[in-house]
Design a protein around this motif. Structure first.
Motif, PDB file in Angstrom:
ATOM      1  N   ARG A  32     -82.564  12.045 -69.706  1.00 52.22           N
ATOM      2  CA  ARG A  32     -81.610  12.731 -68.857  1.00 52.22           C
ATOM      3  C   ARG A  32     -81.189  14.026 -69.205  1.00 52.22           C
ATOM      4  O   ARG A  32     -80.798  14.256 -70.367  1.00 52.22           O
ATOM      5  CB  ARG A  32     -80.537  11.709 -68.564  1.00 52.22           C
ATOM      6  CG  ARG A  32     -80.702  10.615 -67.923  1.00 52.22           C
ATOM      7  CD  ARG A  32     -79.354   9.505 -68.087  1.00 52.22           C
ATOM      8  NE  ARG A  32     -79.696   8.260 -67.598  1.00 52.22           N
ATOM      9  CZ  ARG A  32     -80.345   7.561 -68.277  1.00 52.22           C
ATOM     10  NH1 ARG A  32     -80.537   7.627 -69.611  1.00 52.22           N
ATOM     11  NH2 ARG A  32     -80.512   6.225 -67.894  1.00 52.22           N
ATOM     12  N   ALA A  34     -78.626  17.519 -68.377  1.00 53.74           N
ATOM     13  CA  ALA A  34     -77.450  17.824 -67.671  1.00 53.74           C
ATOM     14  C   ALA A  34     -77.770  19.380 -67.285  1.00 53.74           C
ATOM     15  O   ALA A  34     -77.806  20.019 -68.293  1.00 53.74           O
ATOM     16  CB  ALA A  34     -76.186  17.693 -68.235  1.00 53.74           C
ATOM     17  N   GLU A  79     -73.747  21.443 -60.584  1.00 54.03           N
ATOM     18  CA  GLU A  79     -74.068  20.145 -61.486  1.00 54.03           C
ATOM     19  C   GLU A  79     -75.221  19.432 -60.897  1.00 54.03           C
ATOM     20  O   GLU A  79     -75.295  19.026 -59.833  1.00 54.03           O
ATOM     21  CB  GLU A  79     -72.931  19.437 -61.807  1.00 54.03           C
ATOM     22  CG  GLU A  79     -73.354  18.369 -62.635  1.00 54.03           C
ATOM     23  CD  GLU A  79     -72.054  17.216 -62.806  1.00 54.03           C
ATOM     24  OE1 GLU A  79     -72.166  16.668 -63.768  1.00 54.03           O
ATOM     25  OE2 GLU A  79     -70.987  17.669 -62.073  1.00 54.03           O
ATOM     26  N   TRP A  80     -76.213  19.150 -61.835  1.00 54.40           N
ATOM     27  CA  TRP A  80     -77.369  18.191 -61.304  1.00 54.40           C
ATOM     28  C   TRP A  80     -77.567  17.489 -62.825  1.00 54.40           C
ATOM     29  O   TRP A  80     -77.514  17.945 -63.888  1.00 54.40           O
ATOM     30  CB  TRP A  80     -78.798  19.118 -61.350  1.00 54.40           C
ATOM     31  CG  TRP A  80     -78.945  19.839 -60.018  1.00 54.40           C
ATOM     32  CD1 TRP A  80     -79.502  19.227 -58.651  1.00 54.40           C
ATOM     33  CD2 TRP A  80     -78.235  20.924 -59.404  1.00 54.40           C
ATOM     34  NE1 TRP A  80     -79.319  20.206 -57.935  1.00 54.40           N
ATOM     35  CE2 TRP A  80     -78.626  21.155 -58.321  1.00 54.40           C
ATOM     36  CE3 TRP A  80     -77.543  21.881 -60.274  1.00 54.40           C
ATOM     37  CZ2 TRP A  80     -78.027  22.414 -57.344  1.00 54.40           C
ATOM     38  CZ3 TRP A  80     -77.145  23.106 -59.524  1.00 54.40           C
ATOM     39  CH2 TRP A  80     -77.510  23.430 -58.283  1.00 54.40           C
ATOM     40  N   MET A  81     -77.970  16.004 -62.532  1.00 53.48           N
ATOM     41  CA  MET A  81     -78.388  15.165 -63.508  1.00 53.48           C
ATOM     42  C   MET A  81     -80.208  15.070 -63.255  1.00 53.48           C
ATOM     43  O   MET A  81     -80.408  14.908 -62.013  1.00 53.48           O
ATOM     44  CB  MET A  81     -78.063  14.067 -63.607  1.00 53.48           C
ATOM     45  CG  MET A  81     -78.439  13.010 -64.672  1.00 53.48           C
ATOM     46  SD  MET A  81     -77.806  11.370 -64.717  1.00 53.48           S
ATOM     47  CE  MET A  81     -76.278  11.845 -65.204  1.00 53.48           C
ATOM     48  N   ASP A 114     -76.514   7.924 -72.177  1.00 58.46           N
ATOM     49  CA  ASP A 114     -76.474   7.049 -70.978  1.00 58.46           C
ATOM     50  C   ASP A 114     -77.200   5.976 -70.885  1.00 58.46           C
ATOM     51  O   ASP A 114     -78.114   5.710 -71.645  1.00 58.46           O
ATOM     52  CB  ASP A 114     -76.538   7.824 -69.484  1.00 58.46           C
ATOM     53  CG  ASP A 114     -75.798   8.932 -69.290  1.00 58.46           C
ATOM     54  OD1 ASP A 114     -74.631   8.926 -69.800  1.00 58.46           O
ATOM     55  OD2 ASP A 114     -76.276   9.856 -68.584  1.00 58.46           O
ATOM     56  N   ARG A 148     -71.102  10.842 -58.531  1.00 58.59           N
ATOM     57  CA  ARG A 148     -70.368  10.516 -59.828  1.00 58.59           C
ATOM     58  C   ARG A 148     -69.074   9.874 -59.159  1.00 58.59           C
ATOM     59  O   ARG A 148     -68.334  10.400 -58.239  1.00 58.59           O
ATOM     60  CB  ARG A 148     -69.920  11.792 -60.302  1.00 58.59           C
ATOM     61  CG  ARG A 148     -69.068  11.264 -61.752  1.00 58.59           C
ATOM     62  CD  ARG A 148     -68.795  12.446 -62.685  1.00 58.59           C
ATOM     63  NE  ARG A 148     -69.938  13.425 -62.702  1.00 58.59           N
ATOM     64  CZ  ARG A 148     -71.022  13.414 -63.569  1.00 58.59           C
ATOM     65  NH1 ARG A 148     -70.809  12.173 -64.379  1.00 58.59           N
ATOM     66  NH2 ARG A 148     -71.910  14.198 -63.989  1.00 58.59           N
TER      67      ARG A 148
END
Length: 190
Positions: A32, A34, A79-81, A114, A148
């Motif tokens: 993952r 961020a 923001e991206w994951m 996570d 989220r």
């Protein structure tokens, strides 16, 4: 070294199936990343290192080739994951960094932080809604959505992969609580 070991530690409980047929399955290690970048810096750069960043906020875009899925969850204005197979983290970091050369951005490997669970089956949306304040009906939260939000008292990232299949991702320290919440919701037949 501790972070490396934590990334491979599995959640505490085996897969669970409710009487209604909803299954809660801990997922194996995933990479993952961020990513934070101003939208203006992405102008004309929707495909970054194998990730499709073209989706609107609260969406999930699939990328990659074959079994090497590279998902981009657009969680906020900047923001991206980015989700990759665990063995591709370094390669994807380098590819994204090269694609963003000259732009101001932040790219952080948060793989160790996570844990994810697959929640699938008829009524999976109702089971998650037992502790999630957003409307998860298919019309309001369609396939390809990601956000989220909260599950009970824990922050999660929720993605809808199919009409009856979700991925719930939370911080490792919240995983026992989130998993317990989902198990109790499954037992209650929600």
């Amino acid at each position: 070294m501790l972070e490396f070991n934590l990334a491979r530690r599995a959640p505490t409980v085996a897969p669970i199936a409710s009487d209604a047929g909803v299954k809660i399955t801990p997922l194996g290690p995933q990479g993952r990343l961020a990513l934070r970048i101003r939208p203006a810096a992405l102008a004309g750069r929707n495909d970054l290192g194998g990730f499709d960043l073209s989706g609107p906020i609260n969406s999930r875009r699939e990328g990659g080739d074959g079994e090497a899925s590279r998902d981009a969850l657009h969680l906020g204005p900047d923001e991206w994951m980015l989700i990759v197979p665990a063995d591709e983290v370094e390669e994807r970091c380098e590819a994204v960094s090269a694609a963003l050369s000259g732009a101001a951005f932040s790219l952080v490997d948060v793989s160790y932080r996570d844990v994810s669970f697959s929640v699938e089956g008829p009524g999976a949306d109702a089971m998650i809604n037992a502790g999630c304040p957003i409307d998860l009906s298919l019309k309001t939260f369609p396939v390809g959505s990601a956000t989220r939000t909260l599950l009970g008292k824990a922050e999660i990232v929720l993605a809808r992969l199919a009409a009856d299949r979700f991925t719930v991702t939370t911080w490792r320290s919240f995983a026992p609580y989130v998993q317990g919440f989902l198990v109790e919701a499954a037992k209650d037949g929600v």
